[in-house]
Design a protein around this motif. Structure first.
Motif, PDB file in Angstrom:
ATOM      1  N   THR A 441       0.846  -1.208   0.000  1.00 19.44           N
ATOM      2  CA  THR A 441       0.000   0.000   0.000  1.00 19.44           C
ATOM      3  C   THR A 441       0.875   1.248   0.000  1.00 19.44           C
ATOM      4  OG1 THR A 441      -0.130  -0.096   2.410  1.00 19.44           O
ATOM      5  CG2 THR A 441      -1.917  -1.135   1.173  1.00 19.44           C
ATOM      6  N   ALA A 442       0.249   2.349  -0.436  1.00 18.89           N
ATOM      7  CA  ALA A 442       1.003   3.579  -0.688  1.00 18.89           C
ATOM      8  C   ALA A 442       1.703   4.136   0.539  1.00 18.89           C
ATOM      9  CB  ALA A 442       0.077   4.630  -1.289  1.00 18.89           C
ATOM     10  N   TRP A 443       1.027   4.207   1.657  1.00 20.88           N
ATOM     11  CA  TRP A 443       1.546   4.993   2.783  1.00 20.88           C
ATOM     12  C   TRP A 443       2.133   4.151   3.898  1.00 20.88           C
ATOM     13  CZ3 TRP A 443       1.828   8.769  -0.103  1.00 20.88           C
ATOM     14  CH2 TRP A 443       0.787   9.165  -0.941  1.00 20.88           C
ATOM     15  N   LYS A 444       2.438   2.888   3.585  1.00 16.82           N
ATOM     16  CA  LYS A 444       3.104   2.022   4.556  1.00 16.82           C
ATOM     17  C   LYS A 444       4.395   1.475   3.953  1.00 16.82           C
ATOM     18  CE  LYS A 444      -0.983   0.396   7.085  1.00 16.82           C
ATOM     19  NZ  LYS A 444      -1.785  -0.804   7.427  1.00 16.82           N
ATOM     20  N   THR A 445       5.360   1.225   4.823  1.00 16.83           N
ATOM     21  CA  THR A 445       6.606   0.596   4.346  1.00 16.83           C
ATOM     22  C   THR A 445       6.264  -0.750   3.724  1.00 16.83           C
ATOM     23  OG1 THR A 445       7.820   1.632   6.154  1.00 16.83           O
ATOM     24  CG2 THR A 445       8.886  -0.232   5.047  1.00 16.83           C
ATOM     25  N   PRO A 446       6.780  -1.044   2.514  1.00 15.43           N
ATOM     26  CA  PRO A 446       6.428  -2.322   1.874  1.00 15.43           C
ATOM     27  C   PRO A 446       6.854  -3.513   2.722  1.00 15.43           C
ATOM     28  CG  PRO A 446       8.192  -1.186   0.662  1.00 15.43           C
ATOM     29  CD  PRO A 446       7.679  -0.235   1.682  1.00 15.43           C
ATOM     30  N   PRO A 447       6.065  -4.613   2.698  1.00 15.27           N
ATOM     31  CA  PRO A 447       6.426  -5.802   3.487  1.00 15.27           C
ATOM     32  C   PRO A 447       7.741  -6.409   3.009  1.00 15.27           C
ATOM     33  CG  PRO A 447       4.566  -6.255   2.020  1.00 15.27           C
ATOM     34  CD  PRO A 447       4.814  -4.794   1.953  1.00 15.27           C
ATOM     35  N   GLN A 448       8.373  -7.179   3.888  1.00 17.27           N
ATOM     36  CA  GLN A 448       9.681  -7.771   3.584  1.00 17.27           C
ATOM     37  C   GLN A 448       9.539  -9.055   2.765  1.00 17.27           C
ATOM     38  OE1 GLN A 448      12.910  -6.533   4.795  1.00 17.27           O
ATOM     39  NE2 GLN A 448      11.526  -4.777   4.929  1.00 17.27           N
ATOM     40  N   ILE A 449      10.584  -9.365   1.981  1.00 21.54           N
ATOM     41  CA  ILE A 449      10.648 -10.659   1.300  1.00 21.54           C
ATOM     42  C   ILE A 449      10.890 -11.725   2.365  1.00 21.54           C
ATOM     43  CG2 ILE A 449      11.953 -12.044  -0.369  1.00 21.54           C
ATOM     44  CD1 ILE A 449      12.765  -9.289  -1.654  1.00 21.54           C
ATOM     45  N   ARG A 450      10.128 -12.797   2.331  1.00 24.01           N
ATOM     46  CA  ARG A 450      10.281 -13.836   3.355  1.00 24.01           C
ATOM     47  C   ARG A 450      11.619 -14.564   3.195  1.00 24.01           C
ATOM     48  NH1 ARG A 450       5.113 -14.241   1.757  1.00 24.01           N
ATOM     49  NH2 ARG A 450       5.406 -16.119   0.506  1.00 24.01           N
ATOM     50  N   PRO A 451      12.186 -15.078   4.282  1.00 27.19           N
ATOM     51  CA  PRO A 451      13.507 -15.744   4.202  1.00 27.19           C
ATOM     52  C   PRO A 451      13.441 -17.066   3.445  1.00 27.19           C
ATOM     53  CG  PRO A 451      12.593 -15.937   6.423  1.00 27.19           C
ATOM     54  CD  PRO A 451      11.691 -15.011   5.679  1.00 27.19           C
ATOM     55  N   PHE A 452      14.557 -17.426   2.803  1.00 29.15           N
ATOM     56  CA  PHE A 452      14.691 -18.694   2.084  1.00 29.15           C
ATOM     57  C   PHE A 452      14.991 -19.788   3.103  1.00 29.15           C
ATOM     58  CE2 PHE A 452      15.649 -20.659  -2.112  1.00 29.15           C
ATOM     59  CZ  PHE A 452      16.106 -21.887  -1.678  1.00 29.15           C
ATOM     60  N   ARG A 453      14.080 -20.732   3.261  1.00 34.75           N
ATOM     61  CA  ARG A 453      14.280 -21.835   4.208  1.00 34.75           C
ATOM     62  C   ARG A 453      14.575 -23.113   3.417  1.00 34.75           C
ATOM     63  NH1 ARG A 453      12.992 -19.534   8.909  1.00 34.75           N
ATOM     64  NH2 ARG A 453      11.318 -17.969   8.966  1.00 34.75           N
ATOM     65  N   GLN A 454      15.795 -23.592   3.578  1.00 34.63           N
ATOM     66  CA  GLN A 454      16.235 -24.722   2.756  1.00 34.63           C
ATOM     67  C   GLN A 454      15.371 -25.966   2.950  1.00 34.63           C
ATOM     68  OE1 GLN A 454      20.450 -25.345   3.352  1.00 34.63           O
ATOM     69  NE2 GLN A 454      20.949 -23.210   2.885  1.00 34.63           N
ATOM     70  N   ASP A 455      14.962 -26.247   4.190  1.00 30.43           N
ATOM     71  CA  ASP A 455      14.135 -27.439   4.446  1.00 30.43           C
ATOM     72  C   ASP A 455      12.785 -27.326   3.755  1.00 30.43           C
ATOM     73  OD1 ASP A 455      16.135 -28.589   5.910  1.00 30.43           O
ATOM     74  OD2 ASP A 455      15.367 -27.929   7.860  1.00 30.43           O
ATOM     75  N   ASP A 456      12.194 -26.114   3.787  1.00 28.99           N
ATOM     76  CA  ASP A 456      10.907 -25.912   3.106  1.00 28.99           C
ATOM     77  C   ASP A 456      11.066 -26.143   1.605  1.00 28.99           C
ATOM     78  OD1 ASP A 456       9.821 -25.268   5.512  1.00 28.99           O
ATOM     79  OD2 ASP A 456       9.669 -23.110   5.147  1.00 28.99           O
ATOM     80  N   ALA A 511       2.215   2.227  -6.376  1.00 26.60           N
ATOM     81  CA  ALA A 511       1.086   2.365  -5.449  1.00 26.60           C
ATOM     82  C   ALA A 511       0.949   3.814  -4.985  1.00 26.60           C
ATOM     83  CB  ALA A 511       1.272   1.428  -4.254  1.00 26.60           C
ATOM     84  N   ILE A 512       2.077   4.471  -4.703  1.00 29.69           N
ATOM     85  CA  ILE A 512       2.057   5.881  -4.280  1.00 29.69           C
ATOM     86  C   ILE A 512       1.495   6.745  -5.409  1.00 29.69           C
ATOM     87  CG2 ILE A 512       3.513   7.877  -3.704  1.00 29.69           C
ATOM     88  CD1 ILE A 512       5.392   5.916  -2.254  1.00 29.69           C
ATOM     89  N   CYS A 513       1.939   6.488  -6.644  1.00 32.78           N
ATOM     90  CA  CYS A 513       1.514   7.308  -7.789  1.00 32.78           C
ATOM     91  C   CYS A 513       0.043   7.099  -8.139  1.00 32.78           C
ATOM     92  CB  CYS A 513       2.388   7.006  -9.009  1.00 32.78           C
ATOM     93  SG  CYS A 513       4.086   7.585  -8.805  1.00 32.78           S
ATOM     94  N   GLU A 514      -0.521   5.959  -7.730  1.00 35.54           N
ATOM     95  CA  GLU A 514      -1.944   5.707  -7.998  1.00 35.54           C
ATOM     96  C   GLU A 514      -2.837   6.244  -6.884  1.00 35.54           C
ATOM     97  OE1 GLU A 514      -2.160   1.520  -8.647  1.00 35.54           O
ATOM     98  OE2 GLU A 514      -1.052   1.610 -10.552  1.00 35.54           O
ATOM     99  N   ALA A 515      -2.248   6.612  -5.760  1.00 39.41           N
ATOM    100  CA  ALA A 515      -3.026   7.117  -4.616  1.00 39.41           C
ATOM    101  C   ALA A 515      -3.341   8.604  -4.795  1.00 39.41           C
ATOM    102  CB  ALA A 515      -2.248   6.881  -3.333  1.00 39.41           C
ATOM    103  N   ASN A 516      -4.286   9.099  -3.977  1.00 37.97           N
ATOM    104  CA  ASN A 516      -4.656  10.528  -4.009  1.00 37.97           C
ATOM    105  C   ASN A 516      -3.747  11.270  -3.031  1.00 37.97           C
ATOM    106  OD1 ASN A 516      -5.872  13.093  -3.576  1.00 37.97           O
ATOM    107  ND2 ASN A 516      -7.810  12.278  -4.367  1.00 37.97           N
ATOM    108  N   ILE A 517      -2.756  11.970  -3.565  1.00 34.64           N
ATOM    109  CA  ILE A 517      -1.744  12.618  -2.728  1.00 34.64           C
ATOM    110  C   ILE A 517      -2.326  13.769  -1.914  1.00 34.64           C
ATOM    111  CG2 ILE A 517      -0.916  14.263  -4.464  1.00 34.64           C
ATOM    112  CD1 ILE A 517       1.643  12.396  -2.588  1.00 34.64           C
ATOM    113  N   GLU A 518      -3.277  14.481  -2.495  1.00 36.98           N
ATOM    114  CA  GLU A 518      -3.841  15.655  -1.810  1.00 36.98           C
ATOM    115  C   GLU A 518      -4.654  15.243  -0.587  1.00 36.98           C
ATOM    116  OE1 GLU A 518      -5.848  17.625  -4.964  1.00 36.98           O
ATOM    117  OE2 GLU A 518      -4.021  18.571  -5.738  1.00 36.98           O
ATOM    118  N   THR A 519      -5.392  14.121  -0.704  1.00 38.91           N
ATOM    119  CA  THR A 519      -6.156  13.612   0.441  1.00 38.91           C
ATOM    120  C   THR A 519      -5.205  13.216   1.564  1.00 38.91           C
ATOM    121  OG1 THR A 519      -7.853  12.765  -1.055  1.00 38.91           O
ATOM    122  CG2 THR A 519      -7.837  11.866   1.182  1.00 38.91           C
TER     123      THR A 519
END
Length: 580
Positions: A441-456, A511-519
């Motif tokens: 989403t535009a106004w939140k820090t993007p979620p992290q890439i999940r770690p690579f788990r070799q067993d999975d 996502a930021i560019c598609e959001a309403n910046i003025e609001t």
């Protein structure tokens, strides 16, 4: 060591002679030449000095003493090779620290579009050599011995070999004017742009080449570039700038190609002892190319001698052998590198019936004497079963006298499918670690890439493993477990993680560019608004430097947002963010 090489600053190039003050002001002198080559060297044999650097073009290109020494020693076959006549081979040397040349902006542009295995080398030089040794009664030693060397950061072995075949014979008959003219012609060439077919004129011939792109589909047969121009003379079409004749290179080791592929995949230390630098360098480069489209992340030296500056580093017994593939011709290395886990010795190509005589798999304990017979000396047991059908098809092709390029296409397709079957499950699993787009989403820090788990990942192979695309049976799980400990897994993972992080940043910017910046701005403090401006600017700089995969329309909208946000701030803050 160097008779006539200059040592002026790299970017002060103006001409092959002295640089005039007026010309120095011109933009990027020798820039087009530098897009293909670093310099051209001539190495000769001096009775008092031994190998000596006779000339360097452009004359003010700077090489360190260590680099000059390496180029001199590696440009001549050692005394064990006994190469008479004309010989072509290649080498690769480490660039001395602190001497890295400033990169052009087009270097970044080239690397962003080129396949990872063909990107410009950041810390090594390739040397492409044309060596001539012929009897000459006018010389004290009775022999004319000289090498013409093209030094480049590009792994375009086929292109530079073809170029040397045109230049060297002419140069050896009339030296200076020829070399100066050739360098000037190369300085007129267009830059190598991935995906483009280029016409490269030199010495009355036009070489037509296709520069590979990372979006090219892997071809099983070489593409035939076409020209829309009526060129006179008709161009000489090179089917590839980099691909070697794999079938010819692997002649003596066809029965062990899969074992060698596994050793390359795992980044194992390997010594290739060959009868000449030509056989050594081609076999090493062929082994490296086995992993395409995967990037070879270990060090490799197509031709290596006891005079090399890294000789002690690679031969020490105080630590485990480094992850290097070494091509050598001096049998002395059998004794010096006896502690290395894998040594491949090949002889001169000999035919045994229809199939070239194959080297045998032998235990390392058999490796005791300098005159050891050809063989692959290793205790390694392959994880995958040998593809007997492939060997039968290659043998049938020989019996039917099929063209060697057909045999090479068959071998290359087999290795490509093997590598892809191994990598595809890793790619699928890695893609599953990417956050869903709906969670960005535009106004939140993007979620992290999940770690690579070799067993999975290993558990996922049961329903999405290489067996879906490859008929070969064997211990795939064991091969993956060893791969996780290799430099190639680390290199692959870092590259994919970097690409995914960039994609995540790009999606966040969209996502930021598609959001309403003025609001969004209505209830925000000045500190929060300024913070947004700074973050948007940072993303714009990344995107404009080709580090984020973003559409032009998104960039324009982001710029508009920045202007809108700054316009809403008090005049004093505007002056800080947009100084006159």
């Amino acid at each position: 060591m160097d008779a006539l090489s200059g040592a002026g600053p790299r970017r002060a190039r103006c001409s092959l002679g002295a640089a005039s003050p007026g010309a120095r002001a011109a933009a990027a002198p020798w820039a087009r030449f530098s897009a293909w080559l670093e310099c051209v060297c001539v190495v000769t044999f001096d009775l008092e000095l031994g190998q000596a650097l006779e000339l360097v073009y452009p004359s003010d290109f700077r090489l360190t003493d260590k680099e000059k020494s390496s180029i001199c020693y590696l440009s001549f076959p050692d005394s064990h090779s006994g190469c008479l006549g004309d010989t072509q081979f290649s080498f690769r040397i480490r660039q001395c620290s602190g001497q890295r040349s400033p990169w052009h902006a087009e270097d970044r542009h080239y690397n962003s579009g080129a396949p990872v295995s063909l990107q410009r080398e950041p810390a090594h030089y390739f040397g492409y050599v044309y060596f001539r040794q012929v009897k000459d009664s006018s010389v004290k030693r009775g022999y004319f011995q000289k090498s013409l060397v093209l030094v480049s950061r590009l792994p375009f072995v086929r292109l530079f070999q073809a170029l040397l075949s045109l230049i060297a014979p002419e140069y050896f008959s009339k030296p200076a004017p020829c070399l100066e003219a050739v360098c000037s012609e190369i300085d007129e060439w267009p830059a190598p742009v991935p995906g483009q077919t280029l016409n490269l004129p030199v010495m009355g011939v036009v070489l037509q080449v296709h520069i590979p792109s990372r979006v090219d589909k892997p071809e099983y047969s070489p593409p035939k570039p076409c020209s829309h121009e009526n060129l006179l003379p008709a161009p000489v079409i090179l089917t590839s700038v980099h691909e070697l004749d794999l079938f010819r290179c692997f002649q003596p080791v066809l029965t062990h190609v899969q074992t060698l592929w596994e050793l390359m995949l795992l980044g194992e230390p390997l010594v290739v002892l060959a009868p000449s630098p030509a056989v050594s360098s081609e076999l090493v480069l062929a082994l490296i190319s086995c992993l395409q489209p995967l990037k070879f992340c270990c060090d490799y030296r197509p031709y290596f001698t006891i005079h090399d500056s890294e000789f002690k580093e690679f031969t020490t017994r105080t630590q485990a052998p480094p992850n290097v593939v070494l091509g050598v011709t001096n049998p002395f290395f059998i004794k010096t590198l006896q502690h290395w886990p894998h040594i491949l010795r090949v002889g001169e190509p000999k035919m045994a019936g229809d199939l070239p005589k194959q080297v045998k798999l032998k235990k390392p304990s058999r490796l005791k004497t300098l005159d050891t017979k050809p063989g692959l000396y290793t205790a390694y047991s392959a994880h995958l079963h040998r593809d007997k059908a492939l060997l039968k098809r290659l043998l049938k092709g020989l019996q039917k006298k099929k063209p060697w390029d057909t045999q090479t296409a068959l071998l290359r397709r087999h290795l490509l499918e093997l590598t892809q079957s191994f990598i595809i499950p890793l790619e699928h699993y890695m893609a599953s670690l990417m956050p869903l787009q709906k969670n960005i989403t535009a106004w939140k820090t993007p979620p992290q890439i999940r770690p690579f788990r070799q067993d999975d990942f290993l558990r996922s192979l049961e329903h999405a493993g290489p067996q879906l695309t490859c008929i070969l049976k064997g211990d795939w799980l064991g091969l993956y477990r060893r791969f996780f400990k290799s430099p190639h897994f680390d290199g692959w993972y870092r590259q994919r993680h970097k690409e995914m992080a960039q994609k995540l940043e790009a999606l966040h910017l969209e996502a930021i560019c598609e959001a309403n910046i003025e609001t969004w701005m209505k209830d925000k403090s000045e500190v929060e608004v300024v913070d947004l401006v700074l973050k948007l600017r940072e993303k714009l700089v990344q995107a404009q430097g080709h580090q984020l995969p973003v559409k032009e329309a998104t960039l324009q909208r982001a710029q508009l947002y920045i202007e809108t946000v700054i316009g809403s701030l008090p005049k004093d803050l505007q002056a800080v963010l947009c100084p006159p």
